[in-house]
Structures are given as structure tokens and as C-alpha cells.
Design a protein around this motif. Structure first.
Motif, PDB file in Angstrom:
ATOM      1  N   THR A 235       0.828  -1.203   0.000  1.00  0.00           N
ATOM      2  CA  THR A 235       0.000   0.000   0.000  1.00  0.00           C
ATOM      3  C   THR A 235       0.865   1.256   0.000  1.00  0.00           C
ATOM      4  OG1 THR A 235      -1.706  -1.202   1.240  1.00  0.00           O
ATOM      5  CG2 THR A 235      -1.889   1.190   1.173  1.00  0.00           C
ATOM      6  N   MET A 236       1.924   1.251   0.814  1.00  0.00           N
ATOM      7  CA  MET A 236       2.815   2.407   0.868  1.00  0.00           C
ATOM      8  C   MET A 236       3.503   2.641  -0.480  1.00  0.00           C
ATOM      9  SD  MET A 236       4.252   4.960   2.256  1.00  0.00           S
ATOM     10  CE  MET A 236       3.793   4.847   3.993  1.00  0.00           C
ATOM     11  N   ALA A 237       4.002   1.581  -1.082  1.00  0.00           N
ATOM     12  CA  ALA A 237       4.675   1.724  -2.375  1.00  0.00           C
ATOM     13  C   ALA A 237       3.718   2.264  -3.428  1.00  0.00           C
ATOM     14  CB  ALA A 237       5.264   0.382  -2.804  1.00  0.00           C
ATOM     15  N   ALA A 238       2.491   1.752  -3.442  1.00  0.00           N
ATOM     16  CA  ALA A 238       1.497   2.237  -4.403  1.00  0.00           C
ATOM     17  C   ALA A 238       1.179   3.708  -4.174  1.00  0.00           C
ATOM     18  CB  ALA A 238       0.226   1.397  -4.286  1.00  0.00           C
ATOM     19  N   TRP A 239       1.083   4.104  -2.931  1.00  0.00           N
ATOM     20  CA  TRP A 239       0.802   5.504  -2.597  1.00  0.00           C
ATOM     21  C   TRP A 239       1.875   6.421  -3.167  1.00  0.00           C
ATOM     22  CZ3 TRP A 239       0.497   7.439   3.200  1.00  0.00           C
ATOM     23  CH2 TRP A 239       0.016   8.754   3.225  1.00  0.00           C
ATOM     24  N   HIS A 240       3.124   6.059  -2.961  1.00  0.00           N
ATOM     25  CA  HIS A 240       4.219   6.868  -3.516  1.00  0.00           C
ATOM     26  C   HIS A 240       4.147   6.912  -5.041  1.00  0.00           C
ATOM     27  CE1 HIS A 240       6.946   8.187  -0.306  1.00  0.00           C
ATOM     28  NE2 HIS A 240       6.554   7.121   0.368  1.00  0.00           N
ATOM     29  N   LEU A 241       3.944   5.767  -5.655  1.00  0.00           N
ATOM     30  CA  LEU A 241       3.953   5.705  -7.116  1.00  0.00           C
ATOM     31  C   LEU A 241       2.771   6.452  -7.734  1.00  0.00           C
ATOM     32  CD1 LEU A 241       4.991   1.960  -7.398  1.00  0.00           C
ATOM     33  CD2 LEU A 241       6.345   3.894  -8.224  1.00  0.00           C
ATOM     34  N   LEU A 242       1.599   6.345  -7.115  1.00  0.00           N
ATOM     35  CA  LEU A 242       0.416   6.999  -7.671  1.00  0.00           C
ATOM     36  C   LEU A 242       0.453   8.517  -7.500  1.00  0.00           C
ATOM     37  CD1 LEU A 242      -2.307   4.434  -6.547  1.00  0.00           C
ATOM     38  CD2 LEU A 242      -1.622   4.937  -8.901  1.00  0.00           C
ATOM     39  N   GLU A 243       1.255   9.001  -6.557  1.00  0.00           N
ATOM     40  CA  GLU A 243       1.354  10.441  -6.361  1.00  0.00           C
ATOM     41  C   GLU A 243       2.600  11.049  -7.015  1.00  0.00           C
ATOM     42  OE1 GLU A 243      -1.282  11.574  -2.464  1.00  0.00           O
ATOM     43  OE2 GLU A 243       0.902  11.512  -2.218  1.00  0.00           O
ATOM     44  N   ASP A 244       3.425  10.223  -7.601  1.00  0.00           N
ATOM     45  CA  ASP A 244       4.647  10.719  -8.242  1.00  0.00           C
ATOM     46  C   ASP A 244       4.687  10.194  -9.678  1.00  0.00           C
ATOM     47  OD1 ASP A 244       7.224  11.257  -9.149  1.00  0.00           O
ATOM     48  OD2 ASP A 244       8.122  10.978  -7.178  1.00  0.00           O
ATOM     49  N   PRO A 245       4.146  10.951 -10.636  1.00  0.00           N
ATOM     50  CA  PRO A 245       4.070  10.474 -12.033  1.00  0.00           C
ATOM     51  C   PRO A 245       5.426  10.094 -12.616  1.00  0.00           C
ATOM     52  CG  PRO A 245       2.730  12.438 -11.727  1.00  0.00           C
ATOM     53  CD  PRO A 245       3.540  12.281 -10.478  1.00  0.00           C
ATOM     54  N   HIS A 246       6.475  10.834 -12.266  1.00  0.00           N
ATOM     55  CA  HIS A 246       7.799  10.527 -12.819  1.00  0.00           C
ATOM     56  C   HIS A 246       8.308   9.184 -12.293  1.00  0.00           C
ATOM     57  CE1 HIS A 246       8.073  14.459 -14.650  1.00  0.00           C
ATOM     58  NE2 HIS A 246       7.816  15.039 -13.485  1.00  0.00           N
ATOM     59  N   LEU A 247       8.114   8.935 -11.005  1.00  0.00           N
ATOM     60  CA  LEU A 247       8.535   7.655 -10.432  1.00  0.00           C
ATOM     61  C   LEU A 247       7.691   6.519 -10.999  1.00  0.00           C
ATOM     62  CD1 LEU A 247      10.575   6.536  -8.340  1.00  0.00           C
ATOM     63  CD2 LEU A 247       8.726   6.637  -6.643  1.00  0.00           C
ATOM     64  N   ALA A 248       6.395   6.767 -11.194  1.00  0.00           N
ATOM     65  CA  ALA A 248       5.518   5.745 -11.770  1.00  0.00           C
ATOM     66  C   ALA A 248       5.928   5.414 -13.194  1.00  0.00           C
ATOM     67  CB  ALA A 248       4.068   6.219 -11.724  1.00  0.00           C
ATOM     68  N   ASP A 249       6.275   6.428 -13.980  1.00  0.00           N
ATOM     69  CA  ASP A 249       6.725   6.190 -15.360  1.00  0.00           C
ATOM     70  C   ASP A 249       8.003   5.348 -15.358  1.00  0.00           C
ATOM     71  OD1 ASP A 249       4.631   7.577 -16.465  1.00  0.00           O
ATOM     72  OD2 ASP A 249       5.764   9.449 -16.726  1.00  0.00           O
ATOM     73  N   ARG A 250       8.902   5.698 -14.484  1.00  0.00           N
ATOM     74  CA  ARG A 250      10.144   4.921 -14.404  1.00  0.00           C
ATOM     75  C   ARG A 250       9.854   3.480 -14.013  1.00  0.00           C
ATOM     76  NH1 ARG A 250      15.816   6.427 -11.251  1.00  0.00           N
ATOM     77  NH2 ARG A 250      16.651   4.303 -11.217  1.00  0.00           N
ATOM     78  N   PHE A 251       8.932   3.278 -13.090  1.00  0.00           N
ATOM     79  CA  PHE A 251       8.563   1.931 -12.644  1.00  0.00           C
ATOM     80  C   PHE A 251       7.995   1.117 -13.810  1.00  0.00           C
ATOM     81  CE2 PHE A 251       5.963  -1.273 -10.514  1.00  0.00           C
ATOM     82  CZ  PHE A 251       6.758  -1.658  -9.447  1.00  0.00           C
ATOM     83  N   ARG A 252       7.130   1.738 -14.607  1.00  0.00           N
ATOM     84  CA  ARG A 252       6.520   1.032 -15.739  1.00  0.00           C
ATOM     85  C   ARG A 252       7.535   0.725 -16.837  1.00  0.00           C
ATOM     86  NH1 ARG A 252       1.640   4.288 -14.588  1.00  0.00           N
ATOM     87  NH2 ARG A 252       2.762   6.073 -15.476  1.00  0.00           N
ATOM     88  N   GLU A 253       8.469   1.636 -17.044  1.00  0.00           N
ATOM     89  CA  GLU A 253       9.362   1.526 -18.199  1.00  0.00           C
ATOM     90  C   GLU A 253      10.579   0.653 -17.950  1.00  0.00           C
ATOM     91  OE1 GLU A 253      10.202   5.608 -18.927  1.00  0.00           O
ATOM     92  OE2 GLU A 253       8.139   6.067 -19.589  1.00  0.00           O
ATOM     93  N   THR A 254      10.937   0.398 -16.690  1.00  0.00           N
ATOM     94  CA  THR A 254      12.123  -0.382 -16.400  1.00  0.00           C
ATOM     95  C   THR A 254      11.791  -1.876 -16.379  1.00  0.00           C
ATOM     96  OG1 THR A 254      14.001  -0.587 -14.888  1.00  0.00           O
ATOM     97  CG2 THR A 254      11.827  -0.326 -13.883  1.00  0.00           C
ATOM     98  N   ASP A 255      12.807  -2.701 -16.179  1.00  0.00           N
ATOM     99  CA  ASP A 255      12.589  -4.144 -16.065  1.00  0.00           C
ATOM    100  C   ASP A 255      12.355  -4.507 -14.602  1.00  0.00           C
ATOM    101  OD1 ASP A 255      15.086  -3.894 -14.901  1.00  0.00           O
ATOM    102  OD2 ASP A 255      16.146  -4.967 -16.478  1.00  0.00           O
ATOM    103  N   GLU A 256      12.225  -5.805 -14.330  1.00  0.00           N
ATOM    104  CA  GLU A 256      11.903  -6.215 -12.966  1.00  0.00           C
ATOM    105  C   GLU A 256      13.017  -5.862 -11.983  1.00  0.00           C
ATOM    106  OE1 GLU A 256       9.330  -9.730 -11.951  1.00  0.00           O
ATOM    107  OE2 GLU A 256      11.277 -10.532 -11.286  1.00  0.00           O
TER     108      GLU A 256
END
Length: 383
Positions: A235-256
Motif C-alpha cells: 500500500t505504501m509503495a502504491a501511494w508513492h507511485l500513484l502520487e509521483d508520475p515521474h517515479l511511476a513512469d520509471r517503474f513502468r518503463e524499467t525491467d523487474e
């Protein structure tokens, strides 16, 4: 410090979402270690024994020959750790559990998309329970019901009563929930594995001669370690990612590997268990190990320790998650499972078209695990 931080230069110098809530729930200690090197030294000291998570009650009332692995020390702990290591080995995690995590994540995401909204902390609990239940062997009862029972048992309200009458009532409420978990979830699993053992923790404990009561205690240990804390982490990780578009983009675009690095950095910043306690030999009182402070020690973590920076330049031999999974003999054996759960689930979640965070979660404090609780994290997807 703020003007020297290159990451998120448009924000304040602290990315932690739980700083104020945790400060209000922390217990002060005259002997509190806050630096990374000091915390690590105590955790690696084999003469320093477990003093948190109600260890005093366990040692007073439990048969220590069959105590939960969290409270074993020395040779007894090493034997049990070696015997259960196969359930958490990297190869086991990437083969046996990956398929389970992917199936559960797909089902949760499909339900979210069909409905259009969901409460993220409930989704993450269901995922954490499904995976931990398979590892432990709690697979002979209704899983959603078991999740509700565990959630109620670990409810912080049980530990926050401030008068004797309320504490007395809470004790009996807790006992009722404990035995409800035993009769509905643990006992059916024990009976099933006595007839047909499987490759899980309960089957191992039966073979070791553990009583039903000892198995129940061990299952609750895994319930706190493998289910409750993983729910908060996801839940904490999702909260950070959903409120930080740049971090979310990096998460989606990188590998595992890249996603795991981001998750470890978030966990370093926001460790679920904020304080560990150890009793050092020859000292009258336990020492408090401040995990949050150690994870923000600039000597170990480099510049801007309260910022999220997956590329941070840490000191040599300092782990990416800091002390969030502990260290030494009692380092969390399920670290790899928890990280993989979060990586797979959140990768799928962030790819849902139109996903939005509707309500940031409320932040509470659970004194049993000395950690935060996140509730009411509501999300929605726009079709």
C-alpha cells in the motif's frame, strides 16, 4: 540540506509520508540506537536476544523447545532456519510463488477494472494472505474469511486501550479472535497435513513434533510477518507511485530488476517495522533499534537520505532497503517474496488505463509491530 538535494528539487527535503504519524507513536528509550552501523552491530550480535513482539510473554508461557522461529536463539534458531530455508530460497520464490502471485494479481486487477474502484489496502491484504497462506500451509479454509480474522486480530485498537477495564475486555476479545483463527483456519490445515503432508511450514512443524498450540503461535508469527507487514508495504509503495508520475513512469518503463530497486528504496524510506528491540547480555533493559533513523543515516545512505532516489550512492556493504528487513541471524527470510509480490502486483496496477488515487490512506500506528498502518487508500480507473 534541501538546496543540495538533486532529486525532486521542487519539493521539500522529506518524501516520507509517515514521518509525523510515526513520531507520535514512537516509544522513547534511554538506550536507543539510531545510526546504521550501530543498529547493524546489535542485530549481528548473537548474544543479543529478541526483546520485541511480546517476547517476554512468549518466554514466560511457551515451551521454548517449540517456540516460534522469531524467538529462538543460537543453535535452536540455526537448525530451524536451515530447515525452513527451502520455503524462501530464491529458486522457490521465482518458480513456485511467481505463478501464484501472477494469478492472484491478475484476479485482483480484473476485479478492480470490472468494478471501477477499489480499496488498495484490502487488495494488498488479499494478495499477501494468499501467498503467505500457501507458504505456511493455511489452505484448508476460506481465504477471504481468514484475511478478515487476521486483520481484526492485528487491529491496533486492541493494543491501545488506556484503562484496565478496557484492557481486560480487549484481552478476551483478542483471545476469541485467536481461537477463531485456530478452529477455522489452523486446525483444518493441521488435520489435512497429518493425513497428507505437503511442502509447507505446517507439515514441517508437525514432523518436528510441534503441538497444535505451538503451530498456532507460529502461524500468528507468519501472519504478522508475512501478511500484515506486506500489506502495509504494498500500500505504501502504491501511494508513492500513484502520487509521483515521474517515479511511476520509471517503474513502468524499467525491467523487474529496476522495479525491485525502486521498491527497496521506498521501503528504506518507509520501513514498516520502525523499531526492533534486543536484550544485550549483561544489560538490565532492552535496547531500542531505531530502523527508521538508521535508514536515514547519511553516513550509510548518502546525500538526501529522506528523499526517494533509486540511484542513491550508498556506503559500501549497505543494502538497498537498509535495515527494513532486519539483519543478522533474524533477517526476514521472506524479503524476496514480499518484494516480488509488490513488483508483480504494482506493475499490473500501474498499467490499468486511467488509474487514479482518489483518497490517500489514513496513517495509524500499531504498537505490536511498532509500525504504521495505512487504511482507506481508495483508487479508481476511468474507462
Amino acid at each position: 540540506m534541501t538546496e543540495h538535494c538533486p532529486v525532486h528539487a521542487d519539493r521539500s527535503g522529506d518524501d516520507r509520508k509517515t514521518a509525523s504519524a510515526v513520531a507520535g507513536g514512537s516509544t522513547q528509550s534511554a538506550d536507543r540506537i539510531v545510526d546504521h552501523a550501530g543498529v547493524r552491530a546489535v542485530l549481528r550480535d548473537e548474544s543479543a536476544t529478541q526483546a520485541g513482539f511480546k517476547a517476554d510473554l512468549i518466554r514466560r508461557y511457551a515451551d521454548m523447545r517449540f517456540a516460534p522461529i522469531l524467538f529462538l536463539e543460537g543453535d535452536a534458531h540455526r537448525r530451524q532456519r536451515a530447515a525452513t530455508a527451502r520455503f524462501f530460497a530464491p529458486r522457490t520464490v521465482t518458480t513456485r510463488y511467481r505463478a501464484l502471485i501472477e494469478a492472484e494479481a491478475d484476479e485482483l486487477i480484473a476485479g478492480f477494472q470490472a468494478k471501477g474502484d477499489a480499496t488498495l489496502d484490502r487488495m494488498s491484504l488479499r494478495l499477501a494472505v494468499a501467498v503467505a497462506a500457501d507458504i505456511v500451509g493455511l489452505t484448508n479454509s476460506d481465504r477471504d474469511g481468514m484475511a478478515r480474522r487476521l486483520d481484526r486480530f492485528f487491529d491496533a485498537d486492541l493494543a491501545l486501550k488506556d484503562n484496565r477495564l478496557a484492557q481486560f475486555a480487549s484481552f478476551f476479545q483478542g483471545q476469541f479472535r485467536l481461537w477463531s483463527f485456530y478452529f477455522r483456519d489452523v486446525r483444518p490445515a493441521i488435520r489435512s497435513r497429518m493425513k497428507a503432508p505437503r511442502e509447507d511450514v505446517i507439515s514441517h512443524l508437525i514432523a518436528e513434533g510441534y503441538s497444535d498450540r505451538s503451530i498456532l503461535t507460529e502461524c500468528f508469527t507468519y501472519g504478522a510477518a508475512g501478511m500484515v507487514t506486506t500489506r502495509e508495504f504494498i500500500t505504501m509503495a502504491a501511494w508513492h507511485l500513484l502520487e509521483d508520475p515521474h517515479l511511476a513512469d520509471r517503474f513502468r518503463e524499467t525491467d523487474e530488476v529496476g522495479r525491485l530497486a525502486i521498491l527497496e528504496e521506498i521501503l528504506r524510506l518507509e520501513p514498516v517495522v520502525g523499531t526492533l528491540y534486543r536484550q544485550r547480555e549483561g544489560e538490565p533493559a532492552p535496547v531500542a533499534l531505531d530502523i527508521r533513523a538508521a535508514n536515514g543515516d547519511p553516513q550509510a545512505m548518502g546525500a538526501c537520505p529522506h528523499r526517494i532516489d533509486p540511484d542513491r550512492d550508498r556506503a559500501p556493504r549497505v543494502g538497498a532497503a537498509g535495515m527494513a528487513f532486519g539483519d543478522g541471524a533474524h533477517r526476514c527470510p521472506g524479503a524476496g517474496v514480499a518484494l516480488l509480490e509488490a513488483a508483480i502486483f504494482l506493475d499490473r496496477l500501474l498499467r490499468v488505463p486511467g488509474i487514479r488515487l482518489i483518497d490517500a490512506p489514513s496513517v495509524g500506528w500499531n504498537p505490536l509491530i511498532t509500525g504504521y498502518e495505512l487504511r482507506g487508500c481508495n483508487i479508481r480507473c476511468y474507462k
